[in-house]
Design a protein around this motif. Structure first.
Motif, PDB file in Angstrom:
ATOM      1  N   ASN A 257      45.025  51.938  48.994  1.00 35.18           N
ATOM      2  CA  ASN A 257      43.904  52.381  49.823  1.00 35.18           C
ATOM      3  C   ASN A 257      42.692  51.472  49.745  1.00 35.18           C
ATOM      4  O   ASN A 257      41.716  51.683  50.470  1.00 35.18           O
ATOM      5  N   CYS A 258      42.733  50.472  48.861  1.00 34.58           N
ATOM      6  CA  CYS A 258      41.628  49.522  48.757  1.00 34.58           C
ATOM      7  C   CYS A 258      42.173  48.165  48.334  1.00 34.58           C
ATOM      8  O   CYS A 258      43.068  48.097  47.479  1.00 34.58           O
ATOM      9  N   ILE A 259      41.651  47.111  48.936  1.00 31.77           N
ATOM     10  CA  ILE A 259      42.035  45.738  48.608  1.00 31.77           C
ATOM     11  C   ILE A 259      40.770  44.924  48.365  1.00 31.77           C
ATOM     12  O   ILE A 259      39.825  44.976  49.162  1.00 31.77           O
ATOM     13  N   ILE A 260      40.763  44.184  47.271  1.00 33.62           N
ATOM     14  CA  ILE A 260      39.660  43.277  46.974  1.00 33.62           C
ATOM     15  C   ILE A 260      40.226  41.868  46.851  1.00 33.62           C
ATOM     16  O   ILE A 260      41.157  41.630  46.078  1.00 33.62           O
ATOM     17  N   HIS A 261      39.691  40.959  47.649  1.00 28.72           N
ATOM     18  CA  HIS A 261      40.079  39.551  47.575  1.00 28.72           C
ATOM     19  C   HIS A 261      38.817  38.724  47.432  1.00 28.72           C
ATOM     20  O   HIS A 261      37.959  38.725  48.328  1.00 28.72           O
ATOM     21  N   THR A 262      38.680  38.033  46.284  1.00 32.43           N
ATOM     22  CA  THR A 262      37.506  37.213  46.041  1.00 32.43           C
ATOM     23  C   THR A 262      37.909  35.896  45.387  1.00 32.43           C
ATOM     24  O   THR A 262      39.060  35.726  44.967  1.00 32.43           O
ATOM     25  N   HIS A 263      36.937  34.977  45.289  1.00 29.39           N
ATOM     26  CA  HIS A 263      37.160  33.665  44.687  1.00 29.39           C
ATOM     27  C   HIS A 263      36.193  33.454  43.517  1.00 29.39           C
ATOM     28  O   HIS A 263      35.427  32.487  43.514  1.00 29.39           O
ATOM     29  N   PRO A 264      36.164  34.325  42.515  1.00 22.27           N
ATOM     30  CA  PRO A 264      35.225  34.136  41.410  1.00 22.27           C
ATOM     31  C   PRO A 264      35.553  32.883  40.610  1.00 22.27           C
ATOM     32  O   PRO A 264      36.696  32.419  40.586  1.00 22.27           O
TER      33      PRO A 264
ATOM     34  N   LEU B 148      43.659  38.769  44.266  1.00 21.29           N
ATOM     35  CA  LEU B 148      43.814  39.955  45.091  1.00 21.29           C
ATOM     36  C   LEU B 148      44.137  41.102  44.150  1.00 21.29           C
ATOM     37  O   LEU B 148      45.043  40.988  43.326  1.00 21.29           O
ATOM     38  N   VAL B 149      43.352  42.175  44.246  1.00 20.95           N
ATOM     39  CA  VAL B 149      43.668  43.381  43.487  1.00 20.95           C
ATOM     40  C   VAL B 149      43.703  44.557  44.448  1.00 20.95           C
ATOM     41  O   VAL B 149      43.068  44.535  45.505  1.00 20.95           O
ATOM     42  N   THR B 150      44.450  45.567  44.077  1.00 21.37           N
ATOM     43  CA  THR B 150      44.615  46.729  44.930  1.00 21.37           C
ATOM     44  C   THR B 150      44.403  48.001  44.129  1.00 21.37           C
ATOM     45  O   THR B 150      44.459  47.992  42.896  1.00 21.37           O
ATOM     46  N   GLY B 151      44.168  49.087  44.834  1.00 19.03           N
ATOM     47  CA  GLY B 151      44.025  50.363  44.157  1.00 19.03           C
ATOM     48  C   GLY B 151      44.344  51.520  45.078  1.00 19.03           C
ATOM     49  O   GLY B 151      44.203  51.407  46.299  1.00 19.03           O
TER      50      GLY B 151
ATOM     51  N   ALA C 193      40.432  49.709  42.231  1.00 17.83           N
ATOM     52  CA  ALA C 193      40.417  48.298  42.629  1.00 17.83           C
ATOM     53  C   ALA C 193      39.214  47.574  42.034  1.00 17.83           C
ATOM     54  O   ALA C 193      39.328  46.425  41.591  1.00 17.83           O
ATOM     55  N   LEU C 194      38.067  48.238  42.009  1.00 19.40           N
ATOM     56  CA  LEU C 194      36.869  47.612  41.447  1.00 19.40           C
ATOM     57  C   LEU C 194      37.073  47.273  39.980  1.00 19.40           C
ATOM     58  O   LEU C 194      36.737  46.166  39.527  1.00 19.40           O
TER      59      LEU C 194
ATOM     60  N   ILE D 140      28.259  45.277  43.373  1.00 21.13           N
ATOM     61  CA  ILE D 140      28.684  45.148  41.978  1.00 21.13           C
ATOM     62  C   ILE D 140      29.361  43.802  41.757  1.00 21.13           C
ATOM     63  O   ILE D 140      29.077  43.086  40.786  1.00 21.13           O
ATOM     64  N   LEU D 141      30.254  43.431  42.660  1.00 19.13           N
ATOM     65  CA  LEU D 141      30.973  42.172  42.499  1.00 19.13           C
ATOM     66  C   LEU D 141      30.076  40.967  42.772  1.00 19.13           C
ATOM     67  O   LEU D 141      30.281  39.900  42.187  1.00 19.13           O
ATOM     68  N   PHE D 142      29.093  41.124  43.624  1.00 17.82           N
ATOM     69  CA  PHE D 142      28.111  40.045  43.798  1.00 17.82           C
ATOM     70  C   PHE D 142      27.406  39.779  42.475  1.00 17.82           C
ATOM     71  O   PHE D 142      27.288  38.626  42.037  1.00 17.82           O
ATOM     72  N   ASP D 143      26.961  40.847  41.823  1.00 14.46           N
ATOM     73  CA  ASP D 143      26.269  40.694  40.546  1.00 14.46           C
ATOM     74  C   ASP D 143      27.182  40.102  39.475  1.00 14.46           C
ATOM     75  O   ASP D 143      26.711  39.454  38.536  1.00 14.46           O
TER      76      ASP D 143
END
Length: 259
Positions: A115-122, A186-189, A195-196, A40-43
């Protein structure tokens, strides 16, 4: 016609009750949700080559799932994820984890509710991070991030040391998101779905902020209304419905990710 005389608060409660009753959600497991999140985040343009990590706690204590270093978000499937411990030692799967996962260990260690971590460089978040400016929330759609996104102005360099883990886990505080200057997001959930949604919204918020800054001065919204919108959107059922919609979109072209 009785709803026409109900208060706004009563209508909000009715709406939440109906969402819980009528919105059906697929029963994906943690690794399937994590693989779907990567696609999803790739798209959505969150990929930056091999940069970025998306992780989720496993049922084993002090362990979490992550991607193999060398695979892009569009190549992640439920079966090629790694299970690692807090020292990034591989417990199952092939290959090695990204050494930059070290700060995930610190965030999980210091924030047991996550319980979930997302770290990206959009693109838009990364661009905003170059200006060393915090995220500004001034639109209804992005209000789940209102008063819920911290800002870390110091960039410690490559993210492989324990120092960054301490900095990030501390800077996050009681917020769910963090904008990292000269770096990314960085986002968490409490769930992968939460998180998504926040990862999607923070990139949209940054894009809107940059566009608004180029046109004029961003006007603030009333804090009490922003808080109302924050809480209206920030529910488990809304996270799940949001995730399910974007998962359906991803599965049209990424059907292999659940294998």
């Amino acid at each position: 016609m009785t709803s026409l005389i109900k208060s706004k608060n009563d209508l909000i409660i009715d709406s939440h009750n109906k969402m819980n009753e009528f919105l059906s959600i697929p029963d994906w497991n943690t690794t399937e949700k994590l693989a779907l999140t990567c696609r999803i985040l790739f798209d959505a343009g969150h990929d930056s080559g091999l940069a970025g990590q998306i992780t989720a706690r496993a049922s084993e204590p002090n362990c979490y799932y992550t991607q193999q270093l060398g695979l892009g978000f569009d190549e992640i499937s439920a079966s090629n994820l790694l299970l690692v411990d807090q020292d990034l030692a591989r417990l199952s799967g092939q290959g090695m984890p990204n050494p930059a996962n070290r700060f995930h260990t610190w965030v999980y260690k210091e924030h047991p509710e996550i319980n979930c971590i997302i770290h990206t460089h959009p693109f838009h978040v990364a661009t905003l991070s170059m200006l060393e400016q915090p995220l500004v929330i001034s639109h209804m759609d992005t209000c789940p991030l209102f008063d819920d996104c911290a800002f870390l102005a110091d960039w410690p360099g490559i993210p492989v040391g324990n120092e960054e883990g301490v900095m990030i886990s501390s800077a996050l505080g009681d917020k769910r998101a963090l904008l990292l200057a000269h770096h990314g997001l960085l986002v968490t959930g409490r769930t992968v779905e939460e998180a998504l949604m926040l990862a999607h919204l923070i990139e949209r918020a940054a894009k809107m902020q940059l566009a608004a800054m180029s046109a004029g001065s961003i006007q603030p919204i009333k804090p009490e209304l922003a808080k109302e919108a924050h809480d209206w959107i920030s529910t488990s059922k809304r996270y799940q419905a949001f995730f399910a919609y974007y998962a359906r979109r991803a599965l049209r072209t990424h059907e292999d990710c659940l294998k």
